[in-house]
Design a protein around this motif. Structure first.
Motif, PDB file in Angstrom:
ATOM      1  N   VAL A 265       0.877  -1.174   0.000  1.00 14.55           N
ATOM      2  CA  VAL A 265       0.000   0.000   0.000  1.00 14.55           C
ATOM      3  C   VAL A 265       0.914   1.224   0.000  1.00 14.55           C
ATOM      4  CG1 VAL A 265      -1.797   1.273   1.241  1.00 14.55           C
ATOM      5  CG2 VAL A 265      -1.747  -1.238   1.341  1.00 14.55           C
ATOM      6  N   ALA A 266       1.021   1.906  -1.153  1.00 17.22           N
ATOM      7  CA  ALA A 266       1.826   3.126  -1.227  1.00 17.22           C
ATOM      8  C   ALA A 266       0.897   4.317  -1.013  1.00 17.22           C
ATOM      9  CB  ALA A 266       2.508   3.229  -2.588  1.00 17.22           C
ATOM     10  N   GLN A 267       1.325   5.261  -0.192  1.00 15.81           N
ATOM     11  CA  GLN A 267       0.445   6.378   0.188  1.00 15.81           C
ATOM     12  C   GLN A 267       1.149   7.719   0.005  1.00 15.81           C
ATOM     13  OE1 GLN A 267      -2.152   5.758   3.563  1.00 15.81           O
ATOM     14  NE2 GLN A 267      -1.507   7.658   4.509  1.00 15.81           N
ATOM     15  N   LEU A 268       0.432   8.676  -0.573  1.00 18.53           N
ATOM     16  CA  LEU A 268       0.920  10.058  -0.678  1.00 18.53           C
ATOM     17  C   LEU A 268      -0.134  10.982  -0.084  1.00 18.53           C
ATOM     18  CD1 LEU A 268       2.220  10.278  -4.383  1.00 18.53           C
ATOM     19  CD2 LEU A 268       3.630  10.171  -2.328  1.00 18.53           C
ATOM     20  N   LEU A 269       0.310  12.057   0.547  1.00 24.20           N
ATOM     21  CA  LEU A 269      -0.645  13.066   1.043  1.00 24.20           C
ATOM     22  C   LEU A 269      -0.695  14.211   0.042  1.00 24.20           C
ATOM     23  CD1 LEU A 269      -0.407  13.817   4.861  1.00 24.20           C
ATOM     24  CD2 LEU A 269      -2.119  12.509   3.641  1.00 24.20           C
ATOM     25  N   CYS A 270      -1.897  14.609  -0.315  1.00 18.79           N
ATOM     26  CA  CYS A 270      -2.078  15.718  -1.275  1.00 18.79           C
ATOM     27  C   CYS A 270      -2.800  16.876  -0.615  1.00 18.79           C
ATOM     28  CB  CYS A 270      -2.918  15.244  -2.466  1.00 18.79           C
ATOM     29  SG  CYS A 270      -2.093  14.031  -3.476  1.00 18.79           S
ATOM     30  N   CYS A 278      -5.447  15.125   1.952  1.00 14.09           N
ATOM     31  CA  CYS A 278      -6.084  13.819   1.791  1.00 14.09           C
ATOM     32  C   CYS A 278      -5.058  12.830   1.250  1.00 14.09           C
ATOM     33  CB  CYS A 278      -7.285  13.912   0.860  1.00 14.09           C
ATOM     34  SG  CYS A 278      -6.822  14.217  -0.850  1.00 14.09           S
ATOM     35  N   ALA A 279      -5.295  11.560   1.501  1.00 21.36           N
ATOM     36  CA  ALA A 279      -4.357  10.524   1.057  1.00 21.36           C
ATOM     37  C   ALA A 279      -4.818   9.911  -0.256  1.00 21.36           C
ATOM     38  CB  ALA A 279      -4.259   9.446   2.130  1.00 21.36           C
ATOM     39  N   VAL A 280      -3.854   9.604  -1.134  1.00 24.35           N
ATOM     40  CA  VAL A 280      -4.131   8.819  -2.346  1.00 24.35           C
ATOM     41  C   VAL A 280      -3.234   7.587  -2.292  1.00 24.35           C
ATOM     42  CG1 VAL A 280      -4.915  10.700  -3.838  1.00 24.35           C
ATOM     43  CG2 VAL A 280      -2.478  10.217  -3.659  1.00 24.35           C
ATOM     44  N   HIS A 281      -3.661   6.516  -2.961  1.00 25.68           N
ATOM     45  CA  HIS A 281      -2.978   5.232  -2.780  1.00 25.68           C
ATOM     46  C   HIS A 281      -2.664   4.499  -4.075  1.00 25.68           C
ATOM     47  CE1 HIS A 281      -5.210   6.007   0.957  1.00 25.68           C
ATOM     48  NE2 HIS A 281      -4.159   5.472   1.523  1.00 25.68           N
ATOM     49  N   GLU A 282      -1.588   3.722  -4.008  1.00 23.31           N
ATOM     50  CA  GLU A 282      -1.358   2.673  -4.996  1.00 23.31           C
ATOM     51  C   GLU A 282      -1.450   1.361  -4.219  1.00 23.31           C
ATOM     52  OE1 GLU A 282       1.199   2.890  -8.408  1.00 23.31           O
ATOM     53  OE2 GLU A 282       2.548   1.424  -7.472  1.00 23.31           O
ATOM     54  N   ASN A 319      -3.862   6.571 -11.282  1.00 20.27           N
ATOM     55  CA  ASN A 319      -5.328   6.440 -11.378  1.00 20.27           C
ATOM     56  C   ASN A 319      -6.012   6.949 -10.121  1.00 20.27           C
ATOM     57  OD1 ASN A 319      -5.412   5.466 -13.959  1.00 20.27           O
ATOM     58  ND2 ASN A 319      -5.378   3.317 -13.373  1.00 20.27           N
ATOM     59  N   SER A 320      -5.368   6.732  -8.982  1.00 23.15           N
ATOM     60  CA  SER A 320      -5.900   7.227  -7.710  1.00 23.15           C
ATOM     61  C   SER A 320      -5.914   8.767  -7.712  1.00 23.15           C
ATOM     62  CB  SER A 320      -5.022   6.690  -6.580  1.00 23.15           C
ATOM     63  OG  SER A 320      -5.615   6.870  -5.344  1.00 23.15           O
ATOM     64  N   LEU A 321      -4.833   9.360  -8.234  1.00 19.14           N
ATOM     65  CA  LEU A 321      -4.757  10.827  -8.356  1.00 19.14           C
ATOM     66  C   LEU A 321      -5.840  11.338  -9.307  1.00 19.14           C
ATOM     67  CD1 LEU A 321      -0.870  11.177  -8.592  1.00 19.14           C
ATOM     68  CD2 LEU A 321      -2.275  12.287  -6.843  1.00 19.14           C
ATOM     69  N   MET A 322      -6.036  10.633 -10.436  1.00 20.07           N
ATOM     70  CA  MET A 322      -7.047  11.044 -11.414  1.00 20.07           C
ATOM     71  C   MET A 322      -8.454  10.992 -10.801  1.00 20.07           C
ATOM     72  SD  MET A 322      -7.627  12.299 -14.346  1.00 20.07           S
ATOM     73  CE  MET A 322      -6.342  12.066 -15.569  1.00 20.07           C
ATOM     74  N   ASN A 323      -8.726   9.943 -10.019  1.00 21.93           N
ATOM     75  CA  ASN A 323     -10.034   9.837  -9.345  1.00 21.93           C
ATOM     76  C   ASN A 323     -10.253  11.012  -8.395  1.00 21.93           C
ATOM     77  OD1 ASN A 323     -10.465   7.459 -10.671  1.00 21.93           O
ATOM     78  ND2 ASN A 323      -9.980   6.124  -8.936  1.00 21.93           N
ATOM     79  N   ALA A 324      -9.180  11.433  -7.705  1.00 21.99           N
ATOM     80  CA  ALA A 324      -9.285  12.552  -6.759  1.00 21.99           C
ATOM     81  C   ALA A 324      -9.522  13.873  -7.492  1.00 21.99           C
ATOM     82  CB  ALA A 324      -8.032  12.636  -5.899  1.00 21.99           C
ATOM     83  N   VAL A 325      -8.911  14.027  -8.680  1.00 31.39           N
ATOM     84  CA  VAL A 325      -9.135  15.240  -9.496  1.00 31.39           C
ATOM     85  C   VAL A 325     -10.584  15.259  -9.988  1.00 31.39           C
ATOM     86  CG1 VAL A 325      -8.514  16.476 -11.614  1.00 31.39           C
ATOM     87  CG2 VAL A 325      -6.725  15.444 -10.219  1.00 31.39           C
ATOM     88  N   LYS A 326     -11.031  14.124 -10.535  1.00 31.87           N
ATOM     89  CA  LYS A 326     -12.407  14.044 -11.062  1.00 31.87           C
ATOM     90  C   LYS A 326     -13.445  14.241  -9.973  1.00 31.87           C
ATOM     91  CE  LYS A 326     -11.528  11.275 -15.196  1.00 31.87           C
ATOM     92  NZ  LYS A 326     -11.477   9.922 -15.767  1.00 31.87           N
ATOM     93  N   GLY A 327     -13.092  13.847  -8.760  1.00 34.03           N
ATOM     94  CA  GLY A 327     -14.030  14.011  -7.638  1.00 34.03           C
ATOM     95  C   GLY A 327     -13.976  15.406  -7.028  1.00 34.03           C
ATOM     96  N   GLY A 328     -13.119  16.285  -7.592  1.00 33.58           N
ATOM     97  CA  GLY A 328     -13.010  17.660  -7.086  1.00 33.58           C
ATOM     98  C   GLY A 328     -12.303  17.752  -5.742  1.00 33.58           C
ATOM     99  N   ILE A 329     -11.574  16.669  -5.368  1.00 33.42           N
ATOM    100  CA  ILE A 329     -10.933  16.642  -4.045  1.00 33.42           C
ATOM    101  C   ILE A 329      -9.582  17.358  -4.088  1.00 33.42           C
ATOM    102  CG2 ILE A 329     -10.058  15.129  -2.211  1.00 33.42           C
ATOM    103  CD1 ILE A 329     -12.102  13.006  -3.336  1.00 33.42           C
ATOM    104  N   ILE A 330      -8.839  17.154  -5.197  1.00 36.53           N
ATOM    105  CA  ILE A 330      -7.549  17.836  -5.351  1.00 36.53           C
ATOM    106  C   ILE A 330      -7.496  18.529  -6.722  1.00 36.53           C
ATOM    107  CG2 ILE A 330      -6.358  16.154  -3.866  1.00 36.53           C
ATOM    108  CD1 ILE A 330      -5.049  14.971  -6.372  1.00 36.53           C
TER     109      ILE A 330
END
Length: 358
Positions: A265-270, A278-282, A319-330
Motif C-alpha cells: 500500500v503506497a500512500q501520498l498526502l495531497c 487527503c491521502a491517495v494510494h497505490e 489512477n488514484s490521483l485522477m479519481n481525486a481530481v475528477k471528484g473535485g478533491i484535489i
C-alpha cells in the motif's frame, strides 16, 4: 506546564501537526502542509537545551548527547501524544515533534480503500505500507490494526521506535514494545517475537538488512507481518527490499519475497481543495503472476499486474490521483506534481499552473 508543552498546546490550537525547533529561528509549525512561525521569539542554544531536556528522561538524554539522534514519545495527559525526534544540525541541538492523534481513526473515517480490509483478513505474508516521511503511514497502519482488533481474535505484537498509537483492548491481544525501552533493536525484538506465538507483527520501520530478513522469515513461517518503507510505489518497494541485500544474496531474497509478499500500500498526502490534506494510494494485492515477476526480476511488470487487478481492489497511484481530481478533491496541478505519468494530467492544467515550478 512545561515550556515545550505550552508550545505544543499553542500548535494544536492553530491546527498544526508538527513543531520544528532550530537554534536561531522562531519555533515553527506545519499547518496544511506549510511551515509557519508560531511566535516571533528566536530560540537560542540555552533555551533549546532546556526545552528538550524537560521532557526527556536522564538516561535517554545521555544517549542523545552520545549518539546525536533520539526518538521518543511524549504525552500531555488529556491533550495529545507526540513523537519527538531530537537531532544535532549545523546550529546545534534541534527537534521535530509530531502529534500522534489520541483517537485511532477507523478505515472508514479516514476514507481508506475497501481493499485494505482484505489485507487485514490475511493469515500470513508480508504487507508493506510505504510512502515519504509524513505521508500518514502510521495512521493507516493504526486503522488497519484497529480493524483487526474490532473484528478478529488475534495476538498482535507491535515493535516501534517510539510507540505511537496505543490500542485499547477489544477482541485481540495487543502487546506494544518500544525499541530502546523494552528491547535493544528491531531485530532483537523480532527474534524474540518468533517465540511469543504471534499471529500478527507490526514493524514501525524496516530499516536494516537484518530486520528485513527477519521480517521475510516471519512472513514465510506463517505470520502476518506489517512493515513500513519510504518508497513511492509498489515496484520501487519490491526493488528497495531486494537491493538492501548484497548481490550474492539477492536471488535468495527474491525467492523469499516472491513466496510471502501479500500486498503493498503506497500512500501520498495531497493538498485538498480548498484546504486540508487527503491521502491517495497505490495498492498491489496478491496475484498468480506476482511471484514469478518477483523471482525473475521483471519488476516493471508489477505495473501491468496492478492495472489488470482493478476489479480485485488494486489501483495505480496515477489512477488514484485522477479519481481525486475528477471528484473535485484535489487540483489538477497537485495531481500533476505528484504523478509519475505527467502527460496524463498535463491536458487538465490551467494556464499559469506551472509558473514558478521546477
Amino acid at each position: 506546564m512545561a515550556a515545550i508543552d505550552s508550545l505544543l498546546t499553542a500548535m494544536l490550537d492553530k491546527g498544526g501537526s508538527d513543531l520544528h525547533l532550530t537554534v536561531g529561528l522562531p519555533p515553527k509549525i506545519r499547518t496544511s502542509g506549510a511551515l509557519v512561525p508560531l511566535t516571533d521569539e528566536l530560540v537560542d542554544s540555552k533555551t533549546m537545551e532546556s526545552l528538550l531536556k524537560e521532557i526527556c528522561p536522564e538516561r535517554r538524554w545521555n544517549e542523545f548527547l552520545e549518539t546525536k539522534d533520539l526518538d521518543l514519545a511524549h504525552e500531555i495527559p488529556g491533550v495529545a501524544r507526540f513523537r519527538a525526534n531530537y537531532l544535532y544540525n549545523h546550529w546545534g541541538q534541534a527537534a521535530v515533534l509530531r502529534q500522534i492523534p489520541a483517537k485511532i481513526l477507523s478505515l472508514s473515517q479516514l476514507n481508506l480503500p475497501e481493499s485494505l480490509k482484505k489485507l487485514c483478513h490475511l493469515n500470513e505474508g508480508l504487507v508493506v505500507v510505504t510512502g515519504p516521511t509524513g505521508s500518514g503511514k502510521s495512521t493507516t497502519l493504526a486503522a488497519m490494526i484497529d480493524y483487526i482488533n474490532e473484528n478478529l481474535c488475534k495476538h498482535i505484537i507491535t515493535i516501534e521506535d517510539p510507540i505511537e498509537f496505543v490500542h485499547p483492548v477489544k477482541k485481540s491481544v495487543i502487546v506494544h514494545r518500544e525499541v530502546g525501552e523494552h528491547t535493544e533493536s528491531f531485530s532483537a525484538a523480532l527474534k524474540g517475537a518468533m517465540r511469543h506465538d504471534p499471529d500478527i507483527l507490526l514493524l514501525g520501520e524496516m530499516r536494516e538488512m537484518e530486520t528485513i530478513k527477519l521480517a521475510l522469515g516471519c512472513a514465510s513461517m506463517g505470520m502476518l507481518v506489517f512493515g513500513t518503507l519510504h518508497t513511492n510505489n509498489a515496484p520501487k518497494t519490491v526493488d528497495r527490499i531486494i537491493n538492501t541485500f548484497p548481490a550474492d544474496e539477492q536471488n535468495q531474497v527474491r525467492v523469499m519475497l516472491a513466496s510471502c509478499l501479500a500486498g503493498v500500500v503506497a500512500q501520498l498526502l495531497c493538498k485538498k481543495e480548498p484546504k486540508g490534506r487527503c491521502a491517495v494510494h497505490e495498492i498491489l494485492l496478491t496475484h498468480e503472476a506476482l511471484p514469478n515477476v518477483i523471482r525473475s526480476g521483471q519488476i516493471a511488470n508489477i505495473r501491468a499486474i496492478i492495472e489488470s487487478g482493478l476489479n480485485d481492489g488494486m489501483i495505480t497511484m496515477d489512477n488514484s490521483l485522477m479519481n481525486a481530481v475528477k471528484g473535485g478533491i484535489i487540483s489538477a496541478k497537485e495531481a500533476y506534481m505528484k504523478s509519475s505519468n505527467k502527460a496524463m494530467f498535463a491536458p487538465l492544467l490551467k494556464p499559469g499552473d506551472l509558473e514558478g515550478e521546477h
